[in-house]
Each structure stands twice: as C-alpha cells, then as structure tokens.
Enzyme design. Structure first.
Site, PDB file in Angstrom:
ATOM      1  N   ASP A   1      70.104 -47.099   0.652  1.00  0.00           N
ATOM      2  CA  ASP A   1      71.121 -45.679   0.837  1.00  0.00           C
ATOM      3  C   ASP A   1      72.162 -44.963   1.928  1.00  0.00           C
ATOM      4  O   ASP A   1      73.407 -44.769   0.965  1.00  0.00           O
ATOM      5  CB  ASP A   1      69.583 -45.089   0.730  1.00  0.00           C
ATOM      6  CG  ASP A   1      69.783 -42.958   0.158  1.00  0.00           C
ATOM      7  OD1 ASP A   1      71.043 -42.456   0.816  1.00  0.00           O
ATOM      8  OD2 ASP A   1      69.052 -42.220  -0.401  1.00  0.00           O
ATOM      9  N   HIS A   2      71.850 -45.517   3.319  1.00  0.00           N
ATOM     10  CA  HIS A   2      72.771 -44.950   3.145  1.00  0.00           C
ATOM     11  C   HIS A   2      73.917 -45.496   3.883  1.00  0.00           C
ATOM     12  O   HIS A   2      74.955 -45.704   4.206  1.00  0.00           O
ATOM     13  CB  HIS A   2      72.429 -44.527   5.112  1.00  0.00           C
ATOM     14  CG  HIS A   2      70.677 -43.407   5.108  1.00  0.00           C
ATOM     15  ND1 HIS A   2      71.042 -42.250   5.113  1.00  0.00           N
ATOM     16  CD2 HIS A   2      69.693 -43.941   5.546  1.00  0.00           C
ATOM     17  CE1 HIS A   2      70.028 -41.902   5.357  1.00  0.00           C
ATOM     18  NE2 HIS A   2      69.292 -43.016   5.274  1.00  0.00           N
TER      19      HIS A   2
END
Length: 414
Positions: A123-124
């Site tokens: 995600d990041h």
C-alpha cells in the site's frame, strides 16, 4: 517456507522477515471528513468487492487508474497547457478512484482475514510511486506548462510523504491529521481537475477578487500567485511540525532525544537539493525541452525506492535506511548542470535528455528487481500470495457469508 536466495537475503534477511509473524497494523485518523462522511462511502464500496479480489490487487487497480491518465496526459497534453475538458474529468475520476481504492484495500483485507505486513508495504509502496504522478495530472489540469511552478506542484507531495514515513518508522503508527493528503489532499486535487474541466484552466489565472470580492485588498492576485506559498506554507507550518511532535513524543517515552534523528532527513535533503540545483541552473534544458513527464516518471521510482525502504525497515525493526544508490544519478544531474562553473562546457540538450532516459531505465530496473525480490521473500516466508486468493479460501468465505445471511433472514422471519 522455502530457502531464501542470495539475492533475496541481500534485500531482506531472514532475521528481518521474522517480524512479519508478529505484525500488527496501527493507525490514527483524525479527519472529520473521513469519520463523518467518507467512511460510510468506503464501507459501501468495499461491500461491492468480490471476495476473490486480493487487497493488494485493489491497491494496484487504483494505481492503474493513475497510470491510465498519465498515458492520456502524454497523448493529449504533453506540454501541460491544459487538456480538453473530458480529459480533466478523466483525471478527476482517476484520482478519486485511486483515493477510494487506497482507503478500502485495508478494509478488504480485514473483511477476508488477509491483513499482513506485506499489505502495508504494498500500500505505502504504491503511495510513494504515486507521489509525482497524480500531482503531474494536476499540473496538466491547471495548465501550468513546463515551468518551475509546474515542477514544484508535481514534486511537492514527496515532502509530506517522506516525513510521514519517517514518523511511522519511529512511532510504528500511521498518523493522519485533521487535514491530510490521502483524504482531503486527493479530494482537493480531484475537485481542481473537475473545476478545470468545467470552467477551463483560465479559472486559475482569473483575479481572486472576481470570485471573492475585496478588490481593494486582493487587487489582481490570482490563484496561481498564491499556489506555491500555500503548498509550501501548509507543509512547513502544519505537516512537518505534526510529524516532529509525534516522533518527539515517542522518543520522550523511551527517555531519548529526537534531535539526533534529523540526520535521517539526509536523503530527502539530497533529493530536494539536487532537484533545486538542477532546475536552478541556467544550463538545464529540462524545462525548455519539456522533459517534466520523463523526470517525474523517473523520480517516481527513485522516491518510491527511498520511502519504501523506510517502511520495510519499520516493519522489520531494522536500522533506518539512510541511503539508496538511485540518488547518485540525481546528484550527478545537478552537478552536470553546473559544469560551466568549473570552466567546462555546458552539456547539450540532447545529452541531458539521453542522461535522463538512462536514469529512468536504471531506476525502473533497480526498483522492480528490488521489489520483486522483497515481495517474493515475504510471500515465501509467510506462505501467502501477493495478488491472488486461493480458490478454496474465497469460496469458504462465500459459504460463511451466505450462511450468515440465511441466519439473519431466518431471525427476521421468526
């Protein structure tokens, strides 16, 4: 769990991998918009997702919406002078779709019981890649052209992203403030793009007094006159102090000072300083030859590698990664732009473009090789897959949900 290859061990050791077994996600979201409005929208959206859709695939689908619009930008508005209205609407929809997917991927993971450290890293990591791309769409939608203001708009999101990642590394909690980039920031970006589609790029050059009144105070000041101070001011007066306060609090609880940690800002200082030196040189051809898109695509991988390594270090409790070799060509580009100071001839526009293309190819290969090795190492260690869900798992989840619905219906009828 399969044995790691030498290449995987160079990227992430087995000692580091052990921390994925005890992973626990922690976040704080203070945004009233998220709590009172958008969380209901996100909960509805995640309920529409099929159970066979992997949370990381949800993240990736959102990023593909950005990449599709980057392709549209290249085809329809390569000079950043403002695309047709329908393209602006596509930008707005793409950024909003990305924001939605970014906020429901974790919900999908919890919904199907697949939360993991890999999900946070993925995600990041995608968020880091997106920093110079979604903002590039904003440059086009506002018709900023190949200007220093356009470059600042494209690169500016890297600053809050880096310091939020630094904050997460030391607090082991993702803090989202009352006004934050992933929520309000992306919403504003979408609205700016939609407004450009409806009113045209001239909206940002029209006197603010025409909209707000107070002509005696505002004079002929337009939105673009305050755009740069607004972005820079918001970062230095709100975002950066908030990150520092949270890190200082976490360090104080351990009886430690936070000031030595300022050395960890070194990679970002080099990143920003090199860009300022490169663009600030009268010998640079990036703006004149309009290589902004190529530069932002390159920086997507450079910055993505830099911040994703920090997230990986946070997840595996490893020392802070001060360095990535991909910063060397960036510093080299800055030095190249100032060769005349040493009595050497300035490089040609063709040479600079060739250098930038080579830098792009290098950063792409280095990033994806590293990401491939790290993701595979984590998947092998945890015995999971990155983008797909085993058929037996999602079919079992479907049977469980079907049984729950039937039980609920029977309860209502009785």
């Amino acid at each position: 769990m399969s044995k790691q290859s030498r290449a995987q061990i160079d990227c992430i050791s087995e000692d580091a991998l052990q921390h994925f077994k005890t992973y626990k996600y922690s976040s704080v979201d203070l945004s009233p918009l998220s709590y009172y409005v958008l969380r209901h929208y996100w909960n509805y959206c995640v309920s529409l997702l099929p159970l066979w859709l992997h949370p990381n695939t949800v993240t990736l689908l959102g990023f593909l919406c950005i990449l599709f619009n980057i392709l549209l930008l290249i085809l329809m508005d390569p000079d950043f002078l403002g695309p047709p209205p329908w393209v602006c609407y596509s930008y707005a929809l793409g950024v909003w779709a990305y924001s939605t997917m970014d906020n429901i991927d974790g919900k999908q993971a919890r919904r199907i019981g697949m939360s993991s450290g890999l999900g946070e890293l993925f995600d990041h990591g995608i968020d880091s890649l997106n920093c110079t791309l979604a903002s590039l769409l904003e440059v086009s939608a506002m018709g900023l052209g190949a200007t220093k203001l356009g470059v600042l708009t494209a690169i500016m999101p890297c600053l809050p992203m880096f310091f939020s990642t630094w904050e997460t590394y030391h607090t082991h909690t993702l803090f989202l403030g009352y006004f934050n980039g992933p929520t309000e920031g992306l919403l504003i970006a979408s609205l700016i793009m939609a407004a450009s589609g409806y009113w045209g790029t001239g909206l940002w050059r029209a006197p603010l007094a025409d909209l707000l009144g107070f002509e005696s105070v505002l004079g002929k000041i337009c939105f673009l006159d305050v755009w740069a101070p607004l972005m820079i001011g918001a970062f230095f007066t709100a975002h950066l102090p908030s990150c520092v306060v949270n890190v200082a609090r976490a360090r104080r609880e351990k009886g430690l000072s936070w000031t030595p940690l300022m050395l960890e800002w070194t990679p970002m200082v080099l990143f920003v300083g090199s860009l300022m030196a490169w663009f600030g040189s009268p010998n640079s051809h990036i703006l004149m030859a309009n290589h902004i898109t190529l530069l932002c695509l390159t920086l997507s991988f450079v910055f993505g590698r830099m911040t994703t390594k920090i997230i990986l270090a946070h997840l595996t409790h490893q020392p802070f990664p001060y360095w990535t070799a991909l910063l060397i060509p960036l510093a080299g580009g800055a030095a190249m732009a100032w060769l005349p100071l040493l009595g050497l001839p300035a490089v040609s526009s063709t040479f600079e473009a060739t250098y930038l293309w080579a830098y792009f190819a290098l950063s792409l290969v280095v990033y994806f090789r590293w990401a491939f090795l790290v993701v595979n190492a984590i998947c092998d260690y945890l015995g999971i897959t990155c983008l797909t869900i085993p058929e037996e798992k999602w079919k079992a989840l479907e049977r469980e949900q079907s049984a729950e619905r039937e039980k609920t219906m029977n309860g209502k009828t009785t």
